[in-house]
Write a protein that holds these residues in place. Structure first.
Motif, PDB file in Angstrom:
ATOM      1  N   GLN A 196      -2.890   4.903  -2.257  1.00 41.51           N
ATOM      2  CA  GLN A 196      -2.705   4.726  -0.616  1.00 41.51           C
ATOM      3  C   GLN A 196      -2.000   3.216  -0.674  1.00 41.51           C
ATOM      4  OE1 GLN A 196      -3.164   6.720   2.139  1.00 41.51           O
ATOM      5  NE2 GLN A 196      -2.638   9.164   0.268  1.00 41.51           N
ATOM      6  N   MET A 197      -2.573   2.363  -1.336  1.00 43.32           N
ATOM      7  CA  MET A 197      -2.210   1.154  -1.102  1.00 43.32           C
ATOM      8  C   MET A 197      -0.780   0.683  -1.838  1.00 43.32           C
ATOM      9  SD  MET A 197      -4.281  -1.514   0.211  1.00 43.32           S
ATOM     10  CE  MET A 197      -3.711  -2.930  -0.138  1.00 43.32           C
ATOM     11  N   THR A 198      -0.168   1.725  -2.697  1.00 43.55           N
ATOM     12  CA  THR A 198       1.281   1.321  -3.154  1.00 43.55           C
ATOM     13  C   THR A 198       2.063   2.440  -2.795  1.00 43.55           C
ATOM     14  OG1 THR A 198       0.143   2.655  -4.903  1.00 43.55           O
ATOM     15  CG2 THR A 198      -0.076   0.386  -5.399  1.00 43.55           C
ATOM     16  N   THR A 199       1.534   3.616  -2.127  1.00 45.53           N
ATOM     17  CA  THR A 199       3.127   3.872  -1.865  1.00 45.53           C
ATOM     18  C   THR A 199       3.581   4.011  -0.846  1.00 45.53           C
ATOM     19  OG1 THR A 199       3.158   6.783  -1.594  1.00 45.53           O
ATOM     20  CG2 THR A 199       1.624   5.480  -0.427  1.00 45.53           C
ATOM     21  N   ASP A 200       5.138   4.425  -0.258  1.00 44.99           N
ATOM     22  CA  ASP A 200       5.746   4.464   1.302  1.00 44.99           C
ATOM     23  C   ASP A 200       5.552   5.047   2.336  1.00 44.99           C
ATOM     24  OD1 ASP A 200       7.426   2.251  -0.031  1.00 44.99           O
ATOM     25  OD2 ASP A 200       8.575   3.774  -0.917  1.00 44.99           O
ATOM     26  N   LYS A 201       4.295   6.051   1.593  1.00 41.57           N
ATOM     27  CA  LYS A 201       3.840   7.265   3.422  1.00 41.57           C
ATOM     28  C   LYS A 201       2.781   7.340   2.636  1.00 41.57           C
ATOM     29  CE  LYS A 201       8.347   9.256   2.944  1.00 41.57           C
ATOM     30  NZ  LYS A 201       9.149  10.672   2.643  1.00 41.57           N
ATOM     31  N   PRO A 202       1.530   6.267   2.966  1.00 51.71           N
ATOM     32  CA  PRO A 202       0.230   6.780   3.128  1.00 51.71           C
ATOM     33  C   PRO A 202      -0.018   7.334   4.534  1.00 51.71           C
ATOM     34  CG  PRO A 202       0.799   4.185   3.919  1.00 51.71           C
ATOM     35  CD  PRO A 202       1.960   4.782   3.669  1.00 51.71           C
ATOM     36  N   ASN A 203      -1.285   7.719   4.118  1.00 52.69           N
ATOM     37  CA  ASN A 203      -2.276   9.275   5.163  1.00 52.69           C
ATOM     38  C   ASN A 203      -2.681   7.844   5.904  1.00 52.69           C
ATOM     39  OD1 ASN A 203      -3.362  11.002   5.697  1.00 52.69           O
ATOM     40  ND2 ASN A 203      -4.688  11.344   4.413  1.00 52.69           N
ATOM     41  N   MET A 204      -1.949   7.653   6.932  1.00 57.98           N
ATOM     42  CA  MET A 204      -2.262   7.281   8.084  1.00 57.98           C
ATOM     43  C   MET A 204      -3.533   7.772   9.368  1.00 57.98           C
ATOM     44  SD  MET A 204      -0.479   4.220   7.981  1.00 57.98           S
ATOM     45  CE  MET A 204      -0.382   3.462   8.883  1.00 57.98           C
ATOM     46  N   ASN A 205      -3.870   8.766   8.465  1.00 63.44           N
ATOM     47  CA  ASN A 205      -5.019   9.544   9.079  1.00 63.44           C
ATOM     48  C   ASN A 205      -6.397   8.611   8.662  1.00 63.44           C
ATOM     49  OD1 ASN A 205      -3.735  11.497  10.059  1.00 63.44           O
ATOM     50  ND2 ASN A 205      -4.616  13.322   8.459  1.00 63.44           N
ATOM     51  N   ASN A 206      -6.249   7.683   7.988  1.00 60.59           N
ATOM     52  CA  ASN A 206      -7.546   6.589   7.107  1.00 60.59           C
ATOM     53  C   ASN A 206      -7.231   5.301   7.642  1.00 60.59           C
ATOM     54  OD1 ASN A 206      -8.215   7.914   4.661  1.00 60.59           O
ATOM     55  ND2 ASN A 206      -5.908   7.825   4.063  1.00 60.59           N
ATOM     56  N   CYS A 207      -6.849   5.797   9.048  1.00 56.39           N
ATOM     57  CA  CYS A 207      -6.446   5.042  10.024  1.00 56.39           C
ATOM     58  C   CYS A 207      -7.008   5.047  11.555  1.00 56.39           C
ATOM     59  CB  CYS A 207      -5.459   3.621  10.849  1.00 56.39           C
ATOM     60  SG  CYS A 207      -4.363   3.176   8.867  1.00 56.39           S
ATOM     61  N   GLY A 208      -7.591   6.890  11.015  1.00 56.32           N
ATOM     62  CA  GLY A 208      -8.254   7.120  12.652  1.00 56.32           C
ATOM     63  C   GLY A 208      -9.447   5.945  13.259  1.00 56.32           C
ATOM     64  N   LEU A 209     -10.449   5.647  12.250  1.00 56.68           N
ATOM     65  CA  LEU A 209     -11.625   4.604  13.331  1.00 56.68           C
ATOM     66  C   LEU A 209     -10.936   3.288  13.665  1.00 56.68           C
ATOM     67  CD1 LEU A 209     -14.169   3.860  14.343  1.00 56.68           C
ATOM     68  CD2 LEU A 209     -14.759   3.624  11.122  1.00 56.68           C
ATOM     69  N   ALA A 210      -9.620   2.839  12.862  1.00 60.34           N
ATOM     70  CA  ALA A 210      -9.239   1.770  13.421  1.00 60.34           C
ATOM     71  C   ALA A 210      -8.601   2.275  14.564  1.00 60.34           C
ATOM     72  CB  ALA A 210      -8.487   1.087  12.496  1.00 60.34           C
ATOM     73  N   ASN A 211      -7.945   2.787  14.742  1.00 66.36           N
ATOM     74  CA  ASN A 211      -7.266   3.319  15.598  1.00 66.36           C
ATOM     75  C   ASN A 211      -8.393   3.817  16.596  1.00 66.36           C
ATOM     76  OD1 ASN A 211      -4.735   2.733  14.437  1.00 66.36           O
ATOM     77  ND2 ASN A 211      -4.646   4.812  14.273  1.00 66.36           N
ATOM     78  N   LYS A 212      -8.895   4.463  16.961  1.00 64.18           N
ATOM     79  CA  LYS A 212     -10.119   4.723  17.689  1.00 64.18           C
ATOM     80  C   LYS A 212     -10.838   3.708  18.325  1.00 64.18           C
ATOM     81  CE  LYS A 212     -11.011   9.605  16.893  1.00 64.18           C
ATOM     82  NZ  LYS A 212     -10.510   9.415  18.112  1.00 64.18           N
ATOM     83  N   TYR A 213     -11.164   2.405  17.406  1.00 72.78           N
ATOM     84  CA  TYR A 213     -11.417   1.216  17.467  1.00 72.78           C
ATOM     85  C   TYR A 213     -10.512   0.346  18.299  1.00 72.78           C
ATOM     86  CZ  TYR A 213     -14.391  -3.545  17.157  1.00 72.78           C
ATOM     87  OH  TYR A 213     -15.832  -3.877  17.474  1.00 72.78           O
ATOM     88  N   ARG A 214      -9.478   0.252  18.250  1.00 72.78           N
ATOM     89  CA  ARG A 214      -8.690  -0.689  19.167  1.00 72.78           C
ATOM     90  C   ARG A 214      -8.580  -0.281  20.549  1.00 72.78           C
ATOM     91  NH1 ARG A 214      -5.045   0.086  14.901  1.00 72.78           N
ATOM     92  NH2 ARG A 214      -4.325  -1.663  14.711  1.00 72.78           N
ATOM     93  N   GLU A 215      -8.801   1.088  20.463  1.00 71.74           N
ATOM     94  CA  GLU A 215      -8.381   1.908  22.299  1.00 71.74           C
ATOM     95  C   GLU A 215     -10.490   2.158  22.684  1.00 71.74           C
ATOM     96  OE1 GLU A 215      -5.918   1.820  23.148  1.00 71.74           O
ATOM     97  OE2 GLU A 215      -4.555   2.071  22.038  1.00 71.74           O
ATOM     98  N   PHE A 216     -10.773   1.073  22.156  1.00 75.90           N
ATOM     99  CA  PHE A 216     -12.480   1.871  22.832  1.00 75.90           C
ATOM    100  C   PHE A 216     -12.794   3.069  22.897  1.00 75.90           C
ATOM    101  CE2 PHE A 216     -10.500  -2.611  24.742  1.00 75.90           C
ATOM    102  CZ  PHE A 216     -10.531  -3.443  24.023  1.00 75.90           C
TER     103      PHE A 216
END
Length: 293
Positions: A196-216
């Motif tokens: 995930q750290m080295t691919t050009d196309k990481p699975n952005m579902n792994n950002c789910g909590l971060a995205n929810k958090y920034r939107e409260f």
């Protein structure tokens, strides 16, 4: 009568909506007339995110005491890790291509890769993913840790600070929950995060909590029981041996990870059960947080 009932329902729904869409909570001891605040953090968000929410600093500045999970200097934690014996187990457990990629990633780390336990390596990779791929920090951020930034602000403004535990205790708890370095269990996880750290196309579902958090967009699930987890359940219970008495004597600002506020074992529900009044604080960022996407 019908209009009053509709208004009551509307206010109840509105209160619930705010309660699930905030990271800041007001805690009142009505007997001793003390007002405190609790912020649930996502540790890997940088200082620009914190700066976008003026209510957080305002609450901190109105407090006599600021409490954090730990106030230890991060360098002390690194020194503790450096005292460990070097292990070459990682070279036996990881594929050569994965090890090479991990060594490249770890060049930026300030700890020796060969002295980290498998679980710590996985956590470190997850943290780096949040910062670099989920954009929880911005290029201009001087702080890449939500809690440490607030601690810096408190200390700069001569606000007394207190740590609920030491970093050494946190490491011991991790070791207690993971008595044996389980490479068999963690090897696949570590390899997956390296990818995930080295691919050009990481699975952005792994950002789910971060995205929810920034939107409260958070669900605290106050009605649910907690899992038997040392990192959350035991620590919450240990912290609650001291927090209530402090909140009865000083206007306090508490900074802990968001997960420590969730469910029945969370410190918010535990404080509520001890007679404190718990209220969500509606927060409005100055700038649109979508700039992080």
């Amino acid at each position: 009568m019908k209009n009053k009932l509709n208004l009551l329902i509307f206010l109840t729904i509105s209160h619930f909506a705010i309660g699930q869409n905030t990271i800041l909570w007001k805690v009142t001891d009505t007997i001793n007339n003390k007002t405190s605040f609790v912020v649930g953090t996502f540790h890997q968000f940088g200082n620009s995110f914190v700066d976008s929410i003026p209510k957080i600093k305002e609450s901190l500045f109105n407090s006599e005491l600021a409490i954090f999970e730990s106030i230890d200097n991060i360098e002390n934690t690194r020194k503790m890790i450096e005292k460990r014996e070097t292990s070459l187990e990682i070279e036996k457990r990881l594929k050569k291509k994965d090890l090479k990629k991990l060594q490249e990633i770890a060049k930026k780390w300030k700890v020796d890769l060969y002295k980290l336990k498998p679980l710590e390596i996985r956590w470190k990779l997850q943290q780096e993913f949040q910062k670099s791929k989920c954009k929880t920090t911005k290029p201009g951020d001087k702080f890449d840790h939500f809690d440490k930034y607030l601690q810096y602000i408190a200390e700069e403004n001569k606000i007394e600070v207190l740590g609920l535990e030491t970093d050494s205790l946190q490491l011991k708890l991790i070791e207690k929950e993971n008595k044996n370095p389980n490479w068999k269990k963690e090897r696949k996880n570590i390899s997956a995060w390296i990818e995930q750290m080295t691919t050009d196309k990481p699975n952005m579902n792994n950002c789910g909590l971060a995205n929810k958090y920034r939107e409260f967009d958070l669900n605290y699930e106050f009605e649910k029981e907690c899992e038997s987890d040392i990192k959350i359940l035991q620590r919450n219970n240990d912290w609650m041996k001291t927090i209530p008495n402090i909140l009865r004597t000083k206007n306090t600002f508490i900074t802990v990870g968001y997960y420590h506020l969730r469910k029945k074992c969370g410190i918010l529900e535990q404080l509520k059960n001890k007679g404190f009044k718990i209220e969500p604080v509606e927060i409005r960022p100055v700038a649109n947080n979508t700039v992080y996407n």
